[in-house]
Structure formats: C-alpha cells, structure tokens
Design a protein around this motif. Structure first.
Motif, PDB file in Angstrom:
ATOM      1  N   SER A   1      30.875 -11.344  -1.871  1.00  0.00           N
ATOM      2  CA  SER A   1      31.380 -10.448  -2.950  1.00  0.00           C
ATOM      3  C   SER A   1      32.420  -9.400  -2.418  1.00  0.00           C
ATOM      4  O   SER A   1      32.430  -8.898  -1.227  1.00  0.00           O
ATOM      5  CB  SER A   1      29.983  -9.673  -3.253  1.00  0.00           C
ATOM      6  OG  SER A   1      29.664  -8.733  -2.515  1.00  0.00           O
TER       7      SER A   1
ATOM      8  N   SER B   1      33.067  -6.103  -3.875  1.00  0.00           N
ATOM      9  CA  SER B   1      32.549  -4.821  -3.868  1.00  0.00           C
ATOM     10  C   SER B   1      31.081  -4.996  -4.493  1.00  0.00           C
ATOM     11  O   SER B   1      31.075  -5.484  -5.685  1.00  0.00           O
ATOM     12  CB  SER B   1      33.458  -3.913  -4.639  1.00  0.00           C
ATOM     13  OG  SER B   1      34.736  -3.791  -3.912  1.00  0.00           O
ATOM     14  N   MET B   2      30.202  -4.570  -4.066  1.00  0.00           N
ATOM     15  CA  MET B   2      28.559  -4.762  -4.436  1.00  0.00           C
ATOM     16  C   MET B   2      28.179  -3.394  -4.229  1.00  0.00           C
ATOM     17  O   MET B   2      28.238  -2.302  -3.605  1.00  0.00           O
ATOM     18  CB  MET B   2      28.076  -5.883  -3.759  1.00  0.00           C
ATOM     19  CG  MET B   2      27.795  -5.443  -2.323  1.00  0.00           C
ATOM     20  SD  MET B   2      26.726  -6.644  -1.497  1.00  0.00           S
ATOM     21  CE  MET B   2      25.091  -5.727  -2.161  1.00  0.00           C
TER      22      MET B   2
ATOM     23  N   ALA C   1      29.457   0.505 -11.941  1.00  0.00           N
ATOM     24  CA  ALA C   1      30.094  -0.560 -12.006  1.00  0.00           C
ATOM     25  C   ALA C   1      31.602  -0.168 -12.573  1.00  0.00           C
ATOM     26  O   ALA C   1      32.498  -0.508 -11.860  1.00  0.00           O
ATOM     27  CB  ALA C   1      29.751  -1.825 -12.812  1.00  0.00           C
TER      28      ALA C   1
ATOM     29  N   ASP D   1      34.118  -0.390  -9.759  1.00  0.00           N
ATOM     30  CA  ASP D   1      34.646  -1.829  -9.987  1.00  0.00           C
ATOM     31  C   ASP D   1      34.006  -2.719  -9.191  1.00  0.00           C
ATOM     32  O   ASP D   1      34.669  -3.549  -8.431  1.00  0.00           O
ATOM     33  CB  ASP D   1      36.312  -1.623  -9.619  1.00  0.00           C
ATOM     34  CG  ASP D   1      36.914  -2.802 -10.145  1.00  0.00           C
ATOM     35  OD1 ASP D   1      36.479  -3.587 -10.992  1.00  0.00           O
ATOM     36  OD2 ASP D   1      38.201  -3.269  -9.789  1.00  0.00           O
TER      37      ASP D   1
ATOM     38  N   ASP E   1      31.776  -6.086  -8.587  1.00  0.00           N
ATOM     39  CA  ASP E   1      31.554  -7.516  -8.998  1.00  0.00           C
ATOM     40  C   ASP E   1      30.177  -8.106  -8.782  1.00  0.00           C
ATOM     41  O   ASP E   1      29.812  -9.180  -9.501  1.00  0.00           O
ATOM     42  CB  ASP E   1      32.469  -8.419  -8.484  1.00  0.00           C
ATOM     43  CG  ASP E   1      32.551  -8.445  -6.841  1.00  0.00           C
ATOM     44  OD1 ASP E   1      31.375  -8.137  -6.431  1.00  0.00           O
ATOM     45  OD2 ASP E   1      33.333  -8.724  -6.212  1.00  0.00           O
ATOM     46  N   ARG E   2      29.278  -7.402  -7.790  1.00  0.00           N
ATOM     47  CA  ARG E   2      27.995  -7.801  -8.003  1.00  0.00           C
ATOM     48  C   ARG E   2      26.969  -6.768  -7.595  1.00  0.00           C
ATOM     49  O   ARG E   2      27.487  -5.614  -6.954  1.00  0.00           O
ATOM     50  CB  ARG E   2      27.961  -8.877  -6.726  1.00  0.00           C
ATOM     51  CG  ARG E   2      26.794  -9.509  -6.583  1.00  0.00           C
ATOM     52  CD  ARG E   2      26.725 -10.934  -5.485  1.00  0.00           C
ATOM     53  NE  ARG E   2      27.994 -11.581  -5.633  1.00  0.00           N
ATOM     54  CZ  ARG E   2      28.343 -12.573  -4.784  1.00  0.00           C
ATOM     55  NH1 ARG E   2      27.517 -12.789  -3.803  1.00  0.00           N
ATOM     56  NH2 ARG E   2      29.361 -13.045  -4.968  1.00  0.00           N
TER      57      ARG E   2
ATOM     58  N   SER F   1      27.722  -3.102 -21.171  1.00  0.00           N
ATOM     59  CA  SER F   1      28.979  -3.447 -20.462  1.00  0.00           C
ATOM     60  C   SER F   1      30.009  -3.565 -21.521  1.00  0.00           C
ATOM     61  O   SER F   1      30.099  -4.615 -21.855  1.00  0.00           O
ATOM     62  CB  SER F   1      28.955  -4.451 -19.558  1.00  0.00           C
ATOM     63  OG  SER F   1      28.085  -4.284 -18.547  1.00  0.00           O
TER      64      SER F   1
ATOM     65  N   PHE G   1      36.508  -5.656 -17.374  1.00  0.00           N
ATOM     66  CA  PHE G   1      36.390  -5.559 -15.828  1.00  0.00           C
ATOM     67  C   PHE G   1      34.915  -5.483 -15.721  1.00  0.00           C
ATOM     68  O   PHE G   1      34.457  -6.132 -14.410  1.00  0.00           O
ATOM     69  CB  PHE G   1      37.191  -4.803 -15.349  1.00  0.00           C
ATOM     70  CG  PHE G   1      36.764  -3.261 -15.288  1.00  0.00           C
ATOM     71  CD1 PHE G   1      36.010  -2.674 -14.309  1.00  0.00           C
ATOM     72  CD2 PHE G   1      37.265  -2.202 -16.213  1.00  0.00           C
ATOM     73  CE1 PHE G   1      35.709  -1.513 -14.201  1.00  0.00           C
ATOM     74  CE2 PHE G   1      36.830  -1.068 -16.265  1.00  0.00           C
ATOM     75  CZ  PHE G   1      36.328  -0.481 -15.066  1.00  0.00           C
TER      76      PHE G   1
ATOM     77  N   ARG H   1      32.467  -8.995 -15.711  1.00  0.00           N
ATOM     78  CA  ARG H   1      32.332  -9.974 -14.865  1.00  0.00           C
ATOM     79  C   ARG H   1      31.048  -9.755 -13.547  1.00  0.00           C
ATOM     80  O   ARG H   1      30.808 -10.582 -12.684  1.00  0.00           O
ATOM     81  CB  ARG H   1      33.472 -10.018 -14.113  1.00  0.00           C
ATOM     82  CG  ARG H   1      33.805  -8.700 -12.837  1.00  0.00           C
ATOM     83  CD  ARG H   1      35.204  -8.859 -12.282  1.00  0.00           C
ATOM     84  NE  ARG H   1      35.326  -8.336 -10.937  1.00  0.00           N
ATOM     85  CZ  ARG H   1      35.549  -6.874 -10.888  1.00  0.00           C
ATOM     86  NH1 ARG H   1      35.472  -6.241 -11.883  1.00  0.00           N
ATOM     87  NH2 ARG H   1      35.490  -6.389  -9.586  1.00  0.00           N
ATOM     88  N   LEU H   2      30.545  -8.588 -13.816  1.00  0.00           N
ATOM     89  CA  LEU H   2      29.307  -8.150 -12.700  1.00  0.00           C
ATOM     90  C   LEU H   2      28.248  -9.089 -12.940  1.00  0.00           C
ATOM     91  O   LEU H   2      27.940  -9.601 -14.060  1.00  0.00           O
ATOM     92  CB  LEU H   2      28.935  -6.888 -13.257  1.00  0.00           C
ATOM     93  CG  LEU H   2      27.928  -6.141 -12.328  1.00  0.00           C
ATOM     94  CD1 LEU H   2      28.446  -5.681 -10.876  1.00  0.00           C
ATOM     95  CD2 LEU H   2      27.290  -4.805 -12.988  1.00  0.00           C
ATOM     96  N   THR H   3      27.874  -9.529 -11.736  1.00  0.00           N
ATOM     97  CA  THR H   3      26.603 -10.516 -11.857  1.00  0.00           C
ATOM     98  C   THR H   3      25.528  -9.709 -11.112  1.00  0.00           C
ATOM     99  O   THR H   3      25.633  -8.710 -10.169  1.00  0.00           O
ATOM    100  CB  THR H   3      26.703 -11.893 -11.094  1.00  0.00           C
ATOM    101  OG1 THR H   3      27.257 -11.320  -9.713  1.00  0.00           O
ATOM    102  CG2 THR H   3      28.030 -12.515 -11.877  1.00  0.00           C
TER     103      THR H   3
END
Length: 308
Positions: free
Chosen positions: A125, A127-128, A234, A238, A240-241, A267, A271, A274-276
């Motif tokens: 990832s 950025s988490m 998030a 920014d 992503d996980r 959300s 952008f 796209r977070l998981t």
C-alpha cells in the motif's frame, strides 16, 4: 540469534509481550505477562520479562510499542487504558535493563501499522491507516510508504477523533469519540443500555453471530462511528488502505461487513472510494513486529528524540 536481533516490546492495558526479532521478521524467544495494576509492579514485571527474553543475547536495539499518549522528548508514556502509568519513564527503564543500545519508542497504533505494512495486510500500500480495535481504539499512519508518528509520536490517534459531539463520554475526557462508540467495552455498554444481558465483547459477538437483534445493532452503531473516523482520515491523508486488528476484529464479518458498508456510504469523494478495508494478517504479533521494525528504521543520528 545473531547480533542483528532487535528486542521488541509491546505494552498494552492487559498484557506486556516481548521477543527477539531478526531482519527476517521472525520472532524468537517470545514471552508475555499480564499488565499489573500498579506502577512499581509494572516496572518490575517489565524488568523480569526483558531480562528473561534477552538471557545470553545482546540485541542491537530495543523497540518499544506502548499505548499512549507518549512524550517522545522525555521518553515517557501516559496510557489512557493503564491508569497506573502517568509520565512513566519507559525509555529510561528499558535503557537501564538493556544498557548500551539505542531505544526507540512508538505508539502501539503506529507499531501495529508498521508491522502490517512490513509483513502483513498492508504490504504494497502507498498510504495506509492501521487500527487496533480492542479495549480501546488505537491508530497509526504509514504515508507514502514511510511511518508517520508525528512530532510528538501521537499521530493517527483515530480512537480519540470526535464523530458525535453529543455522544457518550470518552476516557480521554472528550465526548463522542470513535472509541466511545466502537471499542469492545463501548459496544457492550451500548447493548446493555438497550436490554442485552451479556457482560463482554466476546459474548456480544457470539450473540450477534446467532442473530440477536440488540447485539447486531451494537455492532452496527459501533461500525458507523468507526467508518466516520476512517473516512475522515482517508479524506485528510489520501489513504488507499485501512488494516484493522485487535481483539474485536476477531468477530470477522460481524465487524467488517457493516463497516465496509458504512465506509462506502460515507465516502462521497472519488479519491476516497478507492480505499479498501482489510483484516490484519499478523494477529497478536503485529505490535511486536512493528516495534522491531521501527527500531530497525530509526535514524541513529544524535539528538533523535525517540532514542535513549
């Protein structure tokens, strides 16, 4: 064990764990003890534990993960969930037990995040956010592949982000924090106020798994608060996980199904979508591995505030 081994320590409200971690991420000599209720006993328990783990081995460094808040400049900790420790000189104590090696102090949330980013569900990832959902709720950030503890060491404290100003009181002194809604004890308190007769989070999860409507509603309201905190983080960072561990995460789909649904609902920006959200992969060792990795990554330059 070679000379590159790091002594890793993970301190929480219920247990203190320690182990020797090599560059390969393998934990050897793992041991743990219950966290005593009083400050002198905690110090003695830590001394006994570290002495036993390092018998015959001189580690290259010590990595400490502790519940916070932390004071990196002074090397002290004041964990919200360990009332016996206020401004406790943790770095000084560890340096006395294992003299002559650098000591790195990080929050338990950032340690768990670093461990998962290194060897667990956060690998790859950009950025988490790592979250520990248990007696309390801790958090830690890895931004652009680099751990971000912040200047004071307390960045990522998602559990004490206010999501409902009119909500229940939190142990930190504020009201309506994520932790006041979504920690294990908080969900239990909510359920009991609404007629559930159980006593702990494990029973709450079991009853929810059997379809108890109040237990299911407790998880739903808790995950709504957690989702609001996650989406806010998030949006700000920014991400992503998100990787979630801790005792409450063992509830599996009972936690993750409503949580993912609420994250998707809240959300609104492209952008963020796209977070998981993933369960942690390292279990109880994420904090130890993160403490070790933090020590391995630490800048050895003089004056680094997180070393002794």
């Amino acid at each position: 064990m070679d000379h590159q081994a790091v002594l890793a320590v993970d301190i929480g409200g219920t247990k203190i764990a320690a182990g020797l971690v090599g560059p390969d991420g393998v934990v050897r000599g793992h041991a743990e003890t219950a966290t005593p209720a009083t400050e002198p006993l905690i110090g003695e328990a830590l001394r006994t534990l570290l002495t036993s783990v390092t018998a015959g081995v001189r580690p290259s460094a010590v990595g400490l993960a502790s519940a916070g808040p932390l004071d990196l400049r002074r090397g002290t900790v004041s964990p919200v969930n360990i009332p016996a420790w206020r401004d406790f000189p943790l770095v000084e104590l560890a340096a006395a037990i294992v003299p002559g090696v650098p000591v790195t102090l990080v929050g338990d949330g950032i340690a768990a995040a670093v461990g998962e980013h290194w060897l667990g569900a956060g690998r790859g990832s950009a950025s988490m956010l790592g979250i520990v959902v248990s007696t309390g709720i801790g958090g830690g950030l890895v931004l652009n592949g680099v751990p971000y503890p912040g200047p004071s060491g307390n960045a990522g404290h998602l559990g004490h982000t206010v999501v409902d100003p009119a909500g229940p009181s939190c142990t930190c002194g504020a009201a309506g924090c994520v932790e006041a809604h979504a920690s294990g004890p908080s969900m239990v308190r909510w359920a009991r106020r609404h007629g559930w007769t159980g006593t702990d989070a494990r029973r709450l999860a079991a009853d929810a798994g059997h379809g108890d409507p109040i237990a299911l509603a407790a998880f739903d309201q808790g995950t709504q608060a957690l989702a609001r905190g996650i989406v806010a983080a998030a949006t700000l960072c920014d991400l992503d996980r998100v990787v979630i561990g801790g005792g409450v995460s063992a509830a599996g789909p009972l936690l993750f199904t409503p949580l993912r649904r609420h994250v998707e609902r809240f959300s609104t920006l492209g952008f963020v979508r796209r977070l998981t959200v993933e369960p942690a992969a390292l279990g109880r060792q994420s904090g130890l591995l993160g403490a070790a990795r933090s020590a391995m990554l630490a800048d050895p330059a003089p004056g680094r505030p997180i070393t002794a």
